[in-house]
Design a protein around this motif. Structure first.
Motif, PDB file in Angstrom:
ATOM      1  N   LYS A 133      33.182  36.209  31.927  1.00 42.42           N
ATOM      2  CA  LYS A 133      33.267  37.819  31.811  1.00 42.42           C
ATOM      3  C   LYS A 133      31.896  38.438  32.230  1.00 42.42           C
ATOM      4  CE  LYS A 133      35.978  39.732  29.924  1.00 42.42           C
ATOM      5  NZ  LYS A 133      37.117  40.472  30.611  1.00 42.42           N
ATOM      6  N   SER A 134      30.904  37.749  32.293  1.00 37.30           N
ATOM      7  CA  SER A 134      29.566  38.357  33.083  1.00 37.30           C
ATOM      8  C   SER A 134      29.694  38.309  34.259  1.00 37.30           C
ATOM      9  CB  SER A 134      28.324  37.786  32.352  1.00 37.30           C
ATOM     10  OG  SER A 134      28.293  36.406  32.684  1.00 37.30           O
ATOM     11  N   ALA A 135      30.363  37.344  35.112  1.00 40.24           N
ATOM     12  CA  ALA A 135      30.358  37.418  36.363  1.00 40.24           C
ATOM     13  C   ALA A 135      30.812  38.857  37.085  1.00 40.24           C
ATOM     14  CB  ALA A 135      31.373  36.264  37.116  1.00 40.24           C
ATOM     15  N   SER A 136      30.490  39.092  38.122  1.00 38.08           N
ATOM     16  CA  SER A 136      31.053  40.483  38.758  1.00 38.08           C
ATOM     17  C   SER A 136      32.616  40.229  39.152  1.00 38.08           C
ATOM     18  CB  SER A 136      30.040  40.496  40.346  1.00 38.08           C
ATOM     19  OG  SER A 136      30.635  39.491  41.146  1.00 38.08           O
ATOM     20  N   PRO A 137      33.108  41.309  39.228  1.00 39.51           N
ATOM     21  CA  PRO A 137      34.570  41.313  39.671  1.00 39.51           C
ATOM     22  C   PRO A 137      34.821  40.667  40.838  1.00 39.51           C
ATOM     23  CG  PRO A 137      33.920  43.679  39.046  1.00 39.51           C
ATOM     24  CD  PRO A 137      32.585  42.723  39.140  1.00 39.51           C
ATOM     25  N   ARG A 138      33.965  40.623  41.999  1.00 41.01           N
ATOM     26  CA  ARG A 138      34.116  39.710  43.234  1.00 41.01           C
ATOM     27  C   ARG A 138      34.170  38.324  42.766  1.00 41.01           C
ATOM     28  NH1 ARG A 138      31.144  41.078  48.554  1.00 41.01           N
ATOM     29  NH2 ARG A 138      32.697  40.034  50.012  1.00 41.01           N
ATOM     30  N   GLU A 139      32.993  37.785  41.949  1.00 35.66           N
ATOM     31  CA  GLU A 139      33.126  36.221  41.631  1.00 35.66           C
ATOM     32  C   GLU A 139      34.399  36.077  40.651  1.00 35.66           C
ATOM     33  OE1 GLU A 139      28.279  35.930  41.217  1.00 35.66           O
ATOM     34  OE2 GLU A 139      29.305  37.121  39.686  1.00 35.66           O
ATOM     35  N   GLN A 140      34.714  36.972  39.676  1.00 37.47           N
ATOM     36  CA  GLN A 140      35.798  36.485  39.127  1.00 37.47           C
ATOM     37  C   GLN A 140      37.216  36.246  39.899  1.00 37.47           C
ATOM     38  OE1 GLN A 140      36.540  39.278  35.883  1.00 37.47           O
ATOM     39  NE2 GLN A 140      34.670  39.224  34.942  1.00 37.47           N
TER      40      GLN A 140
END
Length: 185
Positions: A133-140
């Protein structure tokens, strides 16, 4: 765990008599729904005390308040749903706004998972969810991309065949998640 049609009109269901979780296709990747159903599994496997008469009045009231259906007549079911909702909220980091009774129920539940040897595994799952959840949208999004670089949907198949393939892959991924992260619970 199986993905597809759910026995009830719900996102997920726990079939206690066969110790099996069913997830609707639309919610198969929803960690919060999965954790709620895992809560029912843990209660069944580790004999959670769901009789409100055997709990302090404050703890029983706290679990009733965690239950998503207010005023439920079946008090044992209210305890089961309340515990599962507590676990969902614990694992997804949403226990910040609770009543004093819910706090007592949460303390009881934390002690219960510790006594049953579940705390370390559940803490690990909570940390994984928090990191995602704390990852960026790109990382998700990158977490969902094929390591081979191939398109996510099979080429040359009909819509029905693609749907079956996706459902099969989702079912396999859910089973792998269960085996690798929840099987020891």
């Amino acid at each position: 765990m199986s993905i597809g049609k759910v026995t009830e009109n719900a996102s997920g269901a726990y079939l206690e008599h066969v110790r099996h979780i069913e997830m609707s296709s639309r919610d198969s990747g929803n960690a919060a729904v999965v954790m709620h159903e895992v809560g029912h599994h843990l209660q069944s496997e580790h004999k959670f005390p769901n009789d409100p008469a055997k709990l302090s009045p404050e703890v029983a009231e706290g679990f009733r308040q965690f239950d998503y259906e207010t005023g439920r007549k079946d008090q044992r079911q209210a305890m089961r749903e309340g515990f599962s909702e507590w676990l969902r909220r614990r694992e997804t980091g949403s226990l910040d706004i609770i009543t004093p009774q819910m706090k007592r129920a949460a303390e009881f539940a934390e002690a219960w998972i510790t006594e049953n040897g579940l705390k370390d595994r559940l803490d690990s799952l909570r940390e994984q969810w928090s990191a995602f959840k704390s990852a960026s949208p790109r990382e998700q999004a990158a977490a969902a991309i094929s390591a081979t670089g191939q398109p996510a949907s099979p080429a040359g198949l009909s819509g029905k065949e693609i749907g079956k393939s996706i459902l099969s892959s989702a079912s396999e991924a859910a089973q792998d998640f269960w085996d690798n992260n929840l099987g020891a619970l």
